[in-house]
Write a protein that holds these residues in place. Structure first.
Motif, mmCIF file in Angstrom:
data_model
loop_
_atom_site.group_PDB
_atom_site.id
_atom_site.type_symbol
_atom_site.label_atom_id
_atom_site.label_comp_id
_atom_site.label_asym_id
_atom_site.label_seq_id
_atom_site.Cartn_x
_atom_site.Cartn_y
_atom_site.Cartn_z
ATOM 1 N N PHE A 1 0.814 -1.222 0.000
ATOM 2 C CA PHE A 1 0.000 0.000 0.000
ATOM 3 C C PHE A 1 0.846 1.272 0.000
ATOM 4 O O PHE A 1 0.313 2.366 -0.110
ATOM 5 C CB PHE A 1 -0.929 0.001 1.231
ATOM 6 N N PRO B 1 3.031 4.490 -0.669
ATOM 7 C CA PRO B 1 3.356 5.410 -1.759
ATOM 8 C C PRO B 1 4.650 6.195 -1.510
ATOM 9 O O PRO B 1 4.991 7.084 -2.279
ATOM 10 C CB PRO B 1 2.166 6.379 -1.723
ATOM 11 N N PHE B 2 5.355 5.891 -0.413
ATOM 12 C CA PHE B 2 6.491 6.740 -0.033
ATOM 13 C C PHE B 2 7.776 6.382 -0.792
ATOM 14 O O PHE B 2 7.853 5.340 -1.431
ATOM 15 C CB PHE B 2 6.734 6.641 1.477
ATOM 16 N N THR C 1 12.258 3.470 6.457
ATOM 17 C CA THR C 1 12.320 2.927 7.812
ATOM 18 C C THR C 1 13.604 3.383 8.510
ATOM 19 O O THR C 1 14.626 2.677 8.486
ATOM 20 C CB THR C 1 12.243 1.379 7.778
ATOM 21 N N GLU D 1 10.773 7.408 13.106
ATOM 22 C CA GLU D 1 9.739 6.428 12.763
ATOM 23 C C GLU D 1 10.332 5.021 12.924
ATOM 24 O O GLU D 1 11.463 4.771 12.505
ATOM 25 C CB GLU D 1 9.270 6.658 11.323
ATOM 26 N N ASN E 1 9.763 0.714 12.731
ATOM 27 C CA ASN E 1 8.997 -0.478 12.349
ATOM 28 C C ASN E 1 9.227 -1.561 13.387
ATOM 29 O O ASN E 1 10.383 -1.866 13.718
ATOM 30 C CB ASN E 1 9.471 -1.021 10.997
ATOM 31 N N GLY F 1 5.080 2.194 13.652
ATOM 32 C CA GLY F 1 4.110 1.814 12.618
ATOM 33 C C GLY F 1 3.466 0.484 12.951
ATOM 34 O O GLY F 1 3.967 -0.573 12.570
ATOM 35 N N GLN G 1 -0.019 -0.254 12.395
ATOM 36 C CA GLN G 1 -0.979 -0.446 11.287
ATOM 37 C C GLN G 1 -2.131 -1.374 11.660
ATOM 38 O O GLN G 1 -3.287 -1.015 11.546
ATOM 39 C CB GLN G 1 -0.304 -0.965 9.988
ATOM 40 N N ARG H 1 3.790 -6.910 4.369
ATOM 41 C CA ARG H 1 4.371 -6.281 5.552
ATOM 42 C C ARG H 1 4.652 -7.388 6.562
ATOM 43 O O ARG H 1 3.735 -7.920 7.191
ATOM 44 C CB ARG H 1 3.418 -5.237 6.128
ATOM 45 N N ASP I 1 1.066 4.467 14.720
ATOM 46 C CA ASP I 1 0.296 4.691 13.488
ATOM 47 C C ASP I 1 -0.586 3.480 13.242
ATOM 48 O O ASP I 1 -0.116 2.334 13.333
ATOM 49 C CB ASP I 1 1.238 4.748 12.259
ATOM 50 N N TYR J 1 -4.706 6.666 10.088
ATOM 51 C CA TYR J 1 -4.749 7.020 8.672
ATOM 52 C C TYR J 1 -5.770 6.141 7.976
ATOM 53 O O TYR J 1 -5.777 4.916 8.159
ATOM 54 C CB TYR J 1 -3.380 6.806 8.019
ATOM 55 N N CYS J 2 -6.670 6.774 7.188
ATOM 56 C CA CYS J 2 -7.593 5.983 6.390
ATOM 57 C C CYS J 2 -6.809 5.489 5.181
ATOM 58 O O CYS J 2 -6.097 6.280 4.540
ATOM 59 C CB CYS J 2 -8.768 6.836 5.940
ATOM 60 N N LEU J 3 -6.927 4.209 4.888
ATOM 61 C CA LEU J 3 -6.154 3.633 3.788
ATOM 62 C C LEU J 3 -6.389 4.411 2.494
ATOM 63 O O LEU J 3 -7.528 4.623 2.082
ATOM 64 C CB LEU J 3 -6.550 2.169 3.566
ATOM 65 N N GLU J 4 -5.301 4.852 1.886
ATOM 66 C CA GLU J 4 -5.398 5.501 0.574
ATOM 67 C C GLU J 4 -4.792 4.559 -0.445
ATOM 68 O O GLU J 4 -3.736 3.973 -0.187
ATOM 69 C CB GLU J 4 -4.601 6.807 0.567
ATOM 70 N N HIS K 1 -2.991 4.310 -3.770
ATOM 71 C CA HIS K 1 -2.263 5.150 -4.718
ATOM 72 C C HIS K 1 -1.952 4.375 -5.987
ATOM 73 O O HIS K 1 -1.575 3.202 -5.919
ATOM 74 C CB HIS K 1 -0.936 5.616 -4.088
#
Ligand SMILES: C[S@@+](CC[C@H](N)C(=O)[O-])C[C@H]1O[C@@H](n2cnc3c(N)ncnc32)[C@H](O)[C@@H]1O
Ligand code: SF4
Length: 389
Positions: free
Chosen positions: A25, A27-28, A71, A102, A104, A127, A129, A141, A166, A197-200, A202
């Motif tokens: 998922f 986009p970074f 990460t 941040e 993981n 993170g 999730q 993941r 997050d 965060y609402c899943l976006e 991309h």
């Protein structure tokens, strides 16, 4: 094109792109399987930091440093220690600076956390999730619930107090009850901040492709929005006050890095894909690691694009960023910035959006998005600011 801020820059961002896997998922600007480049990237990063610091007239006094990614919790200890020597030599870091990283789950141990503490890192953003391991595995993941508990436990043991997690709302195969169970657990953890965060989805991500080919089904928007509203109320009851649509904190633990970004004050980013703002212009660094490394080796600029915002664009940004905050946007700012000579039309649009419950009044003469408006955020902004989508 050179970054030259109108007021002294007090906020730094450092991008560490290396990741243990590439989540479908994401986009970074993130690189998986290229850890062999960590050493040269670190050298380039340090060059960029030193070059910038030397270009400033005076030593900058720094309020926040944010290590983001990618990460950054995979930053090797010896290299990170060295980076902090450089940062402390080149900048005056405020005694009360927020220094965040941040993290993981599965990438840290006690020794690493102790090193971070010794260099002055005082905020962790973990993170999490989801706690449904199979769901995360399917999204590439590779993290386990046990690793989440381990990092929370060890951080508390080492003495990190300012910890954030997050979470992503709207992941496939997570039922409403499982989400509520997760939030019930989260409020018992030793943390001070939650980002929801609402899943976006991309374009150009593996998730996008899997949805297009019906390999993955997402929950309905209405279901996610109902859960979002439930989550806001639940977190509030447990003392996590909402200070932006995605962010909740025990008062006093709001992210200062995020707030600087929303306040549109100058900040400087280092590393691939990192963005900077000098008060008027937005700069974006080269996203391609090879090009970035070559630029830094040659002592050239690594800025890939620069955009000077005109007055309308600046108002647009101000509206977009502040509609998401509880204090909202001053209606006058929208009318003066966007509806010159047509203020009646502007007021009419605002009234319509209010009647449709997409925006609501908050502080005197301010409006903000409602949770219904959040789903169609871009459309609301487009109407308020008379821009095409
Ligand atoms: C810079 S990212 C990644 C930080 C860290 N590497 C990690 O994965 O935990 C920060 C956060 O963005 C969120 N995120 C990533 N992709 C997303 C997406 N497609 N939609 C919504 N949130 C997303 C995740 O919650 C993630 O923790
Ligand atoms: S979500 Fe985090 S770990 Fe996953 S690919 Fe993106 S930056 Fe890397």
């Amino acid at each position: 094109m050179q970054y030259k801020s109108s007021t002294p820059t007090r906020f730094l961002y450092i991008h560490w792109p290396f990741c243990p896997y590439r989540c479908y998922f994401c986009p970074f600007v993130a690189l998986a399987g290229q850890d062999n480049l960590m050493g040269v990237y670190d050298q380039a990063l340090k060059k960029e930091i030193v070059k910038f610091a030397k270009e400033q007239e005076n030593k900058l006094l720094i309020d926040t440093i944010h290590f983001g990614g990618g990460t950054p919790s995979t930053y090797p200890n010896d290299l990170l220690l060295d980076t902090f020597d450089i940062l402390r030599n080149m900048f005056e870091i405020d005694d009360h600076a927020e220094i965040a990283i941040e993290v993981n789950p599965g990438t840290v141990d006690k020794e690493k956390l102790q090193v971070w503490q010794s260099v002055g890192i005082n905020r962790l953003s973990i993170g999490v999730q989801s706690l449904k391991d199979q769901v995360l595995q399917k999204l590439n993941r590779h993290q386990t619930t046990q690793q989440v508990f381990d990092v929370l436990h060890t951080s508390a043991e080492v003495g990190f107090e300012n910890v954030s997690v997050d979470l992503i709302l709207g992941l496939p195969e997570v039922t409403p009850d499982e989400w509520k169970e997760l939030i019930n657990k989260v409020v018992t953890w030793p943390i001070k901040h939650v980002s929801i965060y609402c899943l976006e989805v991309h374009e150009n991500t593996a998730l996008y492709f899997k949805i297009k080919t019906n390999q993955v089904n997402l929950p309905q928007d209405e279901e996610s929005m109902a859960l979002y509203r439930w989550t806001c109320e639940f977190l509030d009851k447990y003392g996590f006050k909402q200070y932006e649509l995605s962010n909740f904190a025990i008062p006093g633990y709001e992210s200062r890095h995020n707030q600087a970004y929303w306040d549109r004050v100058p900040y400087k980013g280092f590393g691939i894909g990192a963005c900077s703002f000098d008060g008027k212009r937005r700069f974006c660094n080269e996203k391609d690691i090879k090009k970035y490394l070559t630029a830094m080796q040659e002592g050239a600029s690594c800025i890939d694009s620069c955009e000077e915002l005109d007055e309308r664009q600046a108002v647009l940004e101000h509206v977009m960023l502040n509609l998401r905050r509880p204090r909202g946007v001053l209606i006058r700012d929208i009318i003066d910035g966007m509806w010159r000579n047509k203020s009646n039309d502007g007021y009419k649009i605002i009234q319509q959006l209010e009647e449709q419950h997409f925006v609501e009044r908050c502080a005197k003469q301010h409006i903000r998005l409602t949770s219904k408006g959040l789903v169609v955020e871009n459309e609301v902004v487009a109407q308020l600011c008379r821009v095409a989508l």
